[in-house]
Design a protein around this motif. Structure first.
Motif, PDB file in Angstrom:
ATOM      1  N   PHE A  33       0.779  -1.242   0.000  1.00  0.00           N
ATOM      2  CA  PHE A  33       0.000   0.000   0.000  1.00  0.00           C
ATOM      3  C   PHE A  33       0.809   1.291   0.000  1.00  0.00           C
ATOM      4  O   PHE A  33       0.282   2.329  -0.395  1.00  0.00           O
ATOM      5  N   ALA A  34       2.045   1.281   0.439  1.00  0.00           N
ATOM      6  CA  ALA A  34       2.811   2.531   0.527  1.00  0.00           C
ATOM      7  C   ALA A  34       2.874   3.281  -0.803  1.00  0.00           C
ATOM      8  O   ALA A  34       2.612   4.486  -0.838  1.00  0.00           O
ATOM      9  N   PRO A  35       3.198   2.614  -1.927  1.00  0.00           N
ATOM     10  CA  PRO A  35       3.236   3.363  -3.198  1.00  0.00           C
ATOM     11  C   PRO A  35       1.875   3.952  -3.573  1.00  0.00           C
ATOM     12  O   PRO A  35       1.787   5.079  -4.061  1.00  0.00           O
ATOM     13  N   ARG A  36       0.831   3.193  -3.330  1.00  0.00           N
ATOM     14  CA  ARG A  36      -0.521   3.665  -3.659  1.00  0.00           C
ATOM     15  C   ARG A  36      -0.922   4.850  -2.781  1.00  0.00           C
ATOM     16  O   ARG A  36      -1.475   5.842  -3.267  1.00  0.00           O
ATOM     17  N   ILE A  37      -0.634   4.768  -1.486  1.00  0.00           N
ATOM     18  CA  ILE A  37      -0.931   5.870  -0.569  1.00  0.00           C
ATOM     19  C   ILE A  37      -0.129   7.098  -0.970  1.00  0.00           C
ATOM     20  O   ILE A  37      -0.657   8.215  -1.004  1.00  0.00           O
ATOM     21  N   PHE A  38       1.149   6.901  -1.302  1.00  0.00           N
ATOM     22  CA  PHE A  38       2.011   8.020  -1.694  1.00  0.00           C
ATOM     23  C   PHE A  38       1.433   8.739  -2.917  1.00  0.00           C
ATOM     24  O   PHE A  38       1.338   9.968  -2.936  1.00  0.00           O
ATOM     25  N   ILE A  50       6.266  15.711   2.679  1.00  0.00           N
ATOM     26  CA  ILE A  50       5.045  15.576   3.475  1.00  0.00           C
ATOM     27  C   ILE A  50       4.320  14.282   3.102  1.00  0.00           C
ATOM     28  O   ILE A  50       3.805  13.576   3.976  1.00  0.00           O
ATOM     29  N   ALA A  51       4.309  13.955   1.818  1.00  0.00           N
ATOM     30  CA  ALA A  51       3.651  12.720   1.377  1.00  0.00           C
ATOM     31  C   ALA A  51       4.305  11.497   2.014  1.00  0.00           C
ATOM     32  O   ALA A  51       3.612  10.582   2.474  1.00  0.00           O
ATOM     33  N   GLU A  52       5.625  11.477   2.061  1.00  0.00           N
ATOM     34  CA  GLU A  52       6.329  10.357   2.691  1.00  0.00           C
ATOM     35  C   GLU A  52       5.995  10.272   4.178  1.00  0.00           C
ATOM     36  O   GLU A  52       5.786   9.176   4.709  1.00  0.00           O
ATOM     37  N   GLU A  53       5.928  11.422   4.831  1.00  0.00           N
ATOM     38  CA  GLU A  53       5.538  11.453   6.247  1.00  0.00           C
ATOM     39  C   GLU A  53       4.124  10.905   6.447  1.00  0.00           C
ATOM     40  O   GLU A  53       3.863  10.151   7.384  1.00  0.00           O
ATOM     41  N   LEU A  54       3.238  11.304   5.559  1.00  0.00           N
ATOM     42  CA  LEU A  54       1.854  10.869   5.672  1.00  0.00           C
ATOM     43  C   LEU A  54       1.711   9.366   5.429  1.00  0.00           C
ATOM     44  O   LEU A  54       0.899   8.713   6.078  1.00  0.00           O
ATOM     45  N   VAL A  55       2.509   8.825   4.507  1.00  0.00           N
ATOM     46  CA  VAL A  55       2.486   7.371   4.300  1.00  0.00           C
ATOM     47  C   VAL A  55       2.838   6.682   5.606  1.00  0.00           C
ATOM     48  O   VAL A  55       2.167   5.743   6.044  1.00  0.00           O
ATOM     49  N   LEU A  60       1.331   3.810  10.586  1.00  0.00           N
ATOM     50  CA  LEU A  60       1.315   3.793  12.048  1.00  0.00           C
ATOM     51  C   LEU A  60      -0.127   3.692  12.565  1.00  0.00           C
ATOM     52  O   LEU A  60      -0.418   2.965  13.509  1.00  0.00           O
ATOM     53  N   GLU A  61      -1.017   4.411  11.903  1.00  0.00           N
ATOM     54  CA  GLU A  61      -2.426   4.334  12.316  1.00  0.00           C
ATOM     55  C   GLU A  61      -2.985   2.934  12.072  1.00  0.00           C
ATOM     56  O   GLU A  61      -3.764   2.416  12.880  1.00  0.00           O
ATOM     57  N   ILE A  62      -2.585   2.305  10.960  1.00  0.00           N
ATOM     58  CA  ILE A  62      -3.008   0.920  10.710  1.00  0.00           C
ATOM     59  C   ILE A  62      -2.483   0.021  11.829  1.00  0.00           C
ATOM     60  O   ILE A  62      -3.212  -0.822  12.348  1.00  0.00           O
ATOM     61  N   THR A  77     -10.159   0.340   0.857  1.00  0.00           N
ATOM     62  CA  THR A  77     -11.086   1.454   1.073  1.00  0.00           C
ATOM     63  C   THR A  77     -10.839   2.079   2.445  1.00  0.00           C
ATOM     64  O   THR A  77     -10.761   3.305   2.579  1.00  0.00           O
ATOM     65  N   TRP A  78     -10.701   1.247   3.451  1.00  0.00           N
ATOM     66  CA  TRP A  78     -10.434   1.724   4.809  1.00  0.00           C
ATOM     67  C   TRP A  78      -9.102   2.468   4.864  1.00  0.00           C
ATOM     68  O   TRP A  78      -9.019   3.569   5.434  1.00  0.00           O
ATOM     69  N   ILE A  79      -8.078   1.924   4.223  1.00  0.00           N
ATOM     70  CA  ILE A  79      -6.743   2.532   4.247  1.00  0.00           C
ATOM     71  C   ILE A  79      -6.735   3.858   3.497  1.00  0.00           C
ATOM     72  O   ILE A  79      -6.163   4.848   3.983  1.00  0.00           O
ATOM     73  N   LEU A  80      -7.371   3.923   2.331  1.00  0.00           N
ATOM     74  CA  LEU A  80      -7.427   5.196   1.596  1.00  0.00           C
ATOM     75  C   LEU A  80      -8.249   6.229   2.358  1.00  0.00           C
ATOM     76  O   LEU A  80      -7.973   7.426   2.279  1.00  0.00           O
ATOM     77  N   GLY A  81      -9.244   5.794   3.111  1.00  0.00           N
ATOM     78  CA  GLY A  81      -9.991   6.717   3.968  1.00  0.00           C
ATOM     79  C   GLY A  81      -9.095   7.317   5.036  1.00  0.00           C
ATOM     80  O   GLY A  81      -9.133   8.522   5.299  1.00  0.00           O
ATOM     81  N   ILE A  82      -8.262   6.483   5.647  1.00  0.00           N
ATOM     82  CA  ILE A  82      -7.292   6.988   6.636  1.00  0.00           C
ATOM     83  C   ILE A  82      -6.350   7.976   5.972  1.00  0.00           C
ATOM     84  O   ILE A  82      -6.088   9.062   6.506  1.00  0.00           O
ATOM     85  N   ALA A  83      -5.846   7.616   4.786  1.00  0.00           N
ATOM     86  CA  ALA A  83      -4.907   8.491   4.063  1.00  0.00           C
ATOM     87  C   ALA A  83      -5.553   9.829   3.734  1.00  0.00           C
ATOM     88  O   ALA A  83      -4.924  10.883   3.896  1.00  0.00           O
ATOM     89  N   ARG A  84      -6.795   9.796   3.310  1.00  0.00           N
ATOM     90  CA  ARG A  84      -7.487  11.043   2.968  1.00  0.00           C
ATOM     91  C   ARG A  84      -7.615  11.950   4.180  1.00  0.00           C
ATOM     92  O   ARG A  84      -7.299  13.134   4.126  1.00  0.00           O
ATOM     93  N   PHE A  85      -8.053  11.408   5.301  1.00  0.00           N
ATOM     94  CA  PHE A  85      -8.259  12.247   6.477  1.00  0.00           C
ATOM     95  C   PHE A  85      -6.935  12.717   7.072  1.00  0.00           C
ATOM     96  O   PHE A  85      -6.854  13.859   7.541  1.00  0.00           O
TER      97      PHE A  85
END
Length: 195
Positions: A33-38, A50-55, A60-62, A77-85
């Motif tokens: 998921f890291a590349p997709r979240i990034f 900032i994107a790397e920090e957010l990944v 960490l939240e997961i 879906t759950w992971i992208l929701g976390i990434a969005r918020f």
């Protein structure tokens, strides 16, 4: 993995293992998921650091909240929701650079076929710039649907809004994109991909 359903089942199994403190499962989740979240975060903030920090924040939240995954949606879906918020929290107060349709730069000679002689990378960059002109809400719907392969139902879950709201935002996004895609010589691609 051979099928989407096997991949989905594997990701859910990883979340259960993470819930029990399995660092190897977190590493597998990170690799997938890291590349997709990034990419998702970069489209929203356009800042690699900032994107790397957010990944890392999302991972960490997961790790800390895998037990909160209820299985009502796909893990992605759950992971992208976390990434969005997480990303929205990071940019709160910061204006994303968008251009309203009425303020978009004038098109160059309409007679000229702008897509001829351009590489796929140039066309992709122009398409990204065009999508960046949408409102934040419309851009999120387009990106989640076309770049992340989410269904309208999944987009609604990620954005925490009704599915009809997602459909309405997509309708308006398509209406705004059509003149720009026509100018880029991509109107035919738009009719196939953004229907």
């Amino acid at each position: 993995m051979d099928t989407v359903s096997e991949r989905v089942a594997e990701e859910i199994a990883w979340l259960h293992r993470i819930e029990n403190g399995d660092k190897a499962a977190l590493k597998l989740m990170y690799q997938r998921f890291a590349p997709r979240i990034f990419r998702f975060v970069m489209r929203m903030i356009k800042n690699e650091a900032i994107a790397e920090e957010l990944v890392n924040d999302v991972m960490l939240e997961i790790w800390n909240n895998a037990a909160k995954f209820e299985g009502r949606s796909a893990a992605s879906t759950w992971i992208l929701g976390i990434a969005r918020f997480r990303t929205l929290n990071a940019i709160r107060g910061k204006k994303i650079d968008t251009v309203e349709l009425s303020q978009a730069p004038e098109a160059v000679d309409e007679q000229q076929d702008t897509s001829r002689g351009k590489s796929q990378e140039q066309l992709r960059n122009q398409l990204r710039e065009t999508i960046a002109r949408l409102s934040d809400e419309q851009r999120e719907v387009v990106e989640l649907t076309f770049f992340h392969g989410c269904s309208y139902k999944e987009v609604a879950e990620i954005l925490r809004c009704p599915e009809n709201t997602v459909k309405t935002r997509m309708y308006h996004a398509k209406a705004k994109l059509k003149p720009w895609l026509t100018h880029l010589g991509l109107a035919e691609a738009e009719t196939g991909g953004l229907q």
